[in-house]
Design an enzyme around this catalytic site. Structure first.
Site, PDB file in Angstrom:
ATOM      1  N   ALA A 122       0.746  -1.067   0.034  1.00 51.30           N
ATOM      2  CA  ALA A 122      -0.076   0.085  -0.097  1.00 51.30           C
ATOM      3  C   ALA A 122       0.887   1.426  -0.112  1.00 51.30           C
ATOM      4  CB  ALA A 122      -0.974  -0.091   1.177  1.00 51.30           C
ATOM      5  N   SER A 174       6.042  -1.437   3.975  1.00 48.82           N
ATOM      6  CA  SER A 174       5.578  -2.685   4.785  1.00 48.82           C
ATOM      7  C   SER A 174       7.082  -3.576   4.566  1.00 48.82           C
ATOM      8  CB  SER A 174       4.569  -3.771   4.300  1.00 48.82           C
ATOM      9  OG  SER A 174       4.529  -3.909   3.165  1.00 48.82           O
ATOM     10  N   ASP A 178      12.995   4.434   2.152  1.00 46.55           N
ATOM     11  CA  ASP A 178      12.231   3.692   3.255  1.00 46.55           C
ATOM     12  C   ASP A 178      12.837   3.198   4.339  1.00 46.55           C
ATOM     13  OD1 ASP A 178      10.443   4.437   1.104  1.00 46.55           O
ATOM     14  OD2 ASP A 178      10.170   2.177   0.386  1.00 46.55           O
ATOM     15  N   TYR A 184       8.310   1.524 -11.842  1.00 42.66           N
ATOM     16  CA  TYR A 184       9.262   2.314 -10.910  1.00 42.66           C
ATOM     17  C   TYR A 184      10.621   2.309 -11.448  1.00 42.66           C
ATOM     18  CZ  TYR A 184      11.670   3.478  -6.693  1.00 42.66           C
ATOM     19  OH  TYR A 184      12.565   3.993  -5.813  1.00 42.66           O
TER      20      TYR A 184
END
Ligand code: GLA
Length: 400
Positions: A124, A128, A173, A223
């Site tokens: 999402a 994660s 991230d 990406y």
């Protein structure tokens, strides 16, 4: 979160043993601004979340690695000596990638049993996978007695993602999951990895993530294509005698002269490269403005910057899509919303919204309704405070 039930479950699954059980938490992240700048040597401004991955773990005297999650049937049982055979496991490859990264950098993890519990939606755009990678690096390191800095944990998580999983993401991230700080956003310069914390002063404003519930996978999304377009743009500019290390190091003052260089490619390519570069250069500047606006609690400016960022990701970088656009537009029209934009890689995933606490219910009702009307999909809302980065939960029965 009360970890006792998770520890009980761990013992039911793996049995009793004299070894000490440890609990580690690694947060997911939401990026407030600075999108697709990290792999261009730019700045980002993420905050770690109270949504993340909990890991209950215990060392083993042998070289076996056992992995389970509380909500999945999959069980992984492999040897530390053959990790690179498992890069394509449908579940467990992020964890094994983290152990592989430790080994690759000369750390020796022990065998171990691991149980994972996620409070973060998968796929999402809230990182994660970074939470699993960084959390596993931390868990394995403390079990083996290695003292890692948070920066090192972030770098190892990133190595796992790039080289074991094969996704060419930037460092944002994993650094956010490793270095997050409660009540703050992380202002990170991805070229130098220098960072500082920007206080959020949110008071009665809540951080709300809205999930488009449009599934996407970073590995299969365009990406990597965006990334190579940026590399091509940089190479084109440098062929004209410049020597920029990254797209983000192009000063705004030089931008006017560089634009025709990109446009001199064949017309379609030139146009695409120009749009990508313009987004990256301006977005990088917006990070500085946002950090300043947050420091001064200048909510109008914050709202404008978030909107400009979303519009640039929609029109120039072209990574939003109808679902993210519908969510952002619904939020911009809703009373009580300070700012809203897509967050993460895009192509689905979540928006990030700053919403007045007393308008939260109205926000969910209005945005939910408009989004359903526009797309036929029900969105999911997550309200989360910012959190600290990865760490061992020393009192494993904390309630938070
Ligand atoms: C994903 C990647 C990050 C970053 C963002 C876009 O989350 O993992 O490295 O590139 O997309 O800003």
């Amino acid at each position: 979160m009360d970890c006792r039930p998770l520890i009980d479950q761990f013992i039911r699954r793996y049995g009793e043993s004299p070894e000490t059980i440890r609990v580690v938490y690694a947060p997911g992240r939401v990026n407030l601004i600075g999108e697709h700048t990290d792999y261009n040597g730019g700045r980002v401004l993420p905050a770690a979340l109270r949504l993340g991955t909990w890991i209950v773990c215990r060392p083993r005297p042998d070289r076996r690695i056992l992995l389970q999650a509380d909500d999945l049937p999959d069980q992984v049982d492999v040897s530390l000596d053959e990790l690179d055979q498992y890069k394509s496991l449908p579940w467990g490859n992020y964890q094994l990638g983290a152990l592989w990264a430790l080994q690759t950098e000369g750390y020796e993890p022990t065998g171990g049993e691991y149980l994972y519990h996620d409070t973060l939606p998968h796929g999402a755009g809230l990182s994660s996978s970074a939470a699993i990678e960084v959390g596993t690096v931390w868990a394995a390191a403390i079990m083996a007695g290695h003292l890692l800095t948070r920066e090192k944990a972030g770098r190892l998580g990133h190595l796992a993602e790039n080289r074991f999983i094969g996704v060419q993401c930037g460092i944002m991230d994993q650094f956010a999951s490793a270095l997050g700080k409660k009540g703050h956003a992380l202002h990170l310069d991805c070229a130098t990895q220098d960072h500082r914390y920007v206080p959020l002063h949110l008071q009665d404003i809540r951080l709300v993530m809205v999930n488009t519930n449009r599934k996407r996978s970073l590995a299969t999304a365009p990406y990597n294509e965006r990334r190579s377009q940026c590399e091509e743009a940089l190479a084109t500019i440098n062929r004209w005698g410049h020597n920029y290390a990254h797209l983000c190091t192009i000063p705004e003052t030089d931008w006017g002269q560089l634009e025709p260089l990109l446009r001199e490619n064949d017309q379609t390519t030139g146009q695409v490269l120009w749009k990508r570069t313009k987004h990256v250069v301006e977005e990088n500047q917006r990070v500085l403005s946002m950090a300043d606006a947050l420091e001064h609690s200048d909510w109008n400016r914050i709202g404008q910057l978030m909107r400009q960022s979303h519009e640039s990701l929609r029109d120039l970088y072209e990574v939003t899509g109808p679902e993210l656009d519908a969510l952002a537009e619904a939020a911009w029209q809703t009373e009580g919303v300070v700012g809203a934009r897509m967050t993460g890689a895009g192509f689905g995933g979540c928006t990030v919204n700053l919403v007045n606490e007393n308008q939260l219910e109205h926000f969910m009702e209005a945005v939910g309704r408009q989004y359903r009307q526009a797309t036929g999909i029900c969105p999911t809302f997550y309200v989360s405070d910012s959190a600290d980065g990865v760490g061992e939960v020393s009192q494993p029965c904390l309630s938070w």
